[in-house]
Write an enzyme that holds these catalytic residues in place. Structure first.
Site, PDB file in Angstrom:
ATOM      1  N   THR A 165       1.893  42.091  25.089  1.00  0.00           N
ATOM      2  CA  THR A 165       2.003  42.045  23.802  1.00  0.00           C
ATOM      3  C   THR A 165       0.811  42.935  23.041  1.00  0.00           C
ATOM      4  OG1 THR A 165       3.011  39.907  23.585  1.00  0.00           O
ATOM      5  CG2 THR A 165       1.836  40.841  21.394  1.00  0.00           C
ATOM      6  N   LYS A 172     -10.794  36.790  25.635  1.00  0.00           N
ATOM      7  CA  LYS A 172     -11.728  35.970  25.378  1.00  0.00           C
ATOM      8  C   LYS A 172     -12.489  35.366  26.259  1.00  0.00           C
ATOM      9  CE  LYS A 172      -8.591  34.763  23.313  1.00  0.00           C
ATOM     10  NZ  LYS A 172      -6.953  35.030  23.507  1.00  0.00           N
ATOM     11  N   LYS A 196     -14.062  31.566  22.153  1.00  0.00           N
ATOM     12  CA  LYS A 196     -14.248  32.431  20.906  1.00  0.00           C
ATOM     13  C   LYS A 196     -15.521  31.731  20.182  1.00  0.00           C
ATOM     14  CE  LYS A 196      -9.362  33.016  20.360  1.00  0.00           C
ATOM     15  NZ  LYS A 196      -8.033  32.734  19.589  1.00  0.00           N
TER      16      LYS A 196
END
Length: 400
Positions: free
Chosen positions: A13, A104, A204
């Site tokens: 994606t 991440k 994150k």
């Protein structure tokens, strides 16, 4: 016109979104950078799979082939897992390439090492896409930290968890039903552990801490609670109080220590997160000059994340060097000791009432709103409790 050669690692994606955006926004990139941006290579896993990629682009399963290209300026990494991505990016930096990552987990574990290596090799790192998809939170923090001192950050950083909590409330579905819908929609993986148990938001949060405070809390000391224990009964009780469950990451610096948590909390209709629904993300930053600002937008998806990647492409090329390290800040956000501060909580299973606990409302089915210090609640066994953030309308205390 001179050319910038880019390699994209991974064509899922994010990787496909970055490729398509470079093609569709080539004129804008050339106008900003003064150079034409061309994708020279794409690292893939399966050469047999058909992809809509120009025939002059090198498609390879071997990263060494990419490193051997005669010109390579920027490497965009859009894979998953810590390895082999960490190794690939180290090699790219040593080759003299700027790097951009959307990974991440890898960057939370190895970002500092990559930053130091980039400094030695006079290149830059872009990692906007690691935190909140299309929301430019890292660029915003960089701008704020030129003068402002960031004191607190709160964020809804995982769209999958937010979608599940929204589904449970709006459609009165169970957690299992809402998770199944998230998987059907492509928001959740077959194994959703990283999302629903808070690991994704935790990584994150560590990246944001490094930006805002120049350091991270000790990972084992960070409170991380997922949303798997949120029941339809708890959702209904919150709705009766006009409160909504949100999975919130929090960061602050108190008494010289970084405080961090990732856990379900409740917010009222005056809180900026109240209307953040579905797969949207939001980040609320409090700093000493500007006060509170909230950024909200799509936290995932092909083009929102590609937007972050492409903005980073401009950033890394224009900034060239990674010499500017994360700013250290001595700002502290500490009105009073968190453990002793009286706060509002939604509790379930509270039977033993301590003298320091005030019951504000009886919701039913053993669920109550109380005012108490966290340290008091930690003394009680077999209860579940969730902090209520911000100001909410309070009824007169219930006498028991």
């Amino acid at each position: 016109m001179a050319v910038l050669k880019v390699a994209i690692l991974g064509f899922g994606t994010v990787g496909e979104g970055a490729y398509r955006t470079i093609i569709s926004h080539g004129d804008e990139l050339a106008g900003v950078l003064g150079k034409k941006v061309e994708v020279a290579a794409v690292l893939i896993r399966n050469k047999q799979k058909k992809r809509d990629i120009a025939p002059d682009v090198l498609l390879t399963t071997d990263f060494e082939e990419i490193l051997q290209l005669p010109q390579l300026d920027i490497v965009i990494e859009a894979i998953v897992d810590k390895e082999p991505t960490f190794t690939y990016l180290k090699q790219a930096i040593e080759r003299g390439c700027h790097i951009i990552t959307a990974n991440k987990e890898m960057f939370a574990h190895h970002g500092s090492e990559l930053q130091e290596l980039a400094e030695k090799n006079n290149v830059s790192i872009g990692f906007e896409a690691t935190v909140a998809g299309g929301i430019p939170v890292i660029q915003t923090l960089r701008q704020l930290l030129k003068i402002n001192r960031v004191q607190q950050i709160q964020g809804i950083l995982n769209g999958t968890s937010n979608f599940i909590l929204t589904e449970m409330r709006e459609k009165q579905h169970s957690f299992a039903e809402s998770l199944a819908q998230a998987q059907k929609n492509g928001y959740a993986e077959a194994d959703p552990t990283n999302d629903v148990e808070g690991f994704d938001a935790f990584y994150k949060t560590m990246i944001l801490s490094r930006i805002a405070f120049g350091e991270e809390p000790e990972w084992p000391k960070v409170e991380r609670v997922g949303i798997t224990g949120i029941t339809s009964e708890l959702i209904d009780a919150a709705t009766k109080l006009d409160l909504r469950f949100k999975h919130v990451a929090s960061l602050s610096k108190e008494a010289g220590q970084i405080k961090a948590s990732v856990k379900p909390v409740l917010v009222g209709n005056e809180h900026p997160f109240y209307h953040v629904e579905g797969v949207e993300n939001a980040v609320n930053v409090y700093s000493d000059i500007v006060g509170r600002i909230t950024l909200q937008g799509p936290g995932a998806g092909m083009f929102p994340t590609a937007s972050a990647v492409i903005e980073d492409l401009v950033y890394v090329y224009q900034n060239r060097s990674a010499r500017k390290k994360y700013a250290q800040t001595t700002t502290e956000y500490c009105e009073q000791n968190e453990e002793k501060k009286q706060e509002l909580w939604l509790v379930q299973g509270l039977h033993d009432i301590l003298p320091t606990v005030t019951i504000i409302d009886e919701v039913g089915n053993g669920i109550r709103v109380i005012k108490a210090a966290k340290s008091d609640l930690e003394q009680l066994e077999s209860i579940r409790y969730f902090a209520i953030l911000g100001e909410v309308e309070q009824k007169e205390a219930v006498v028991v």
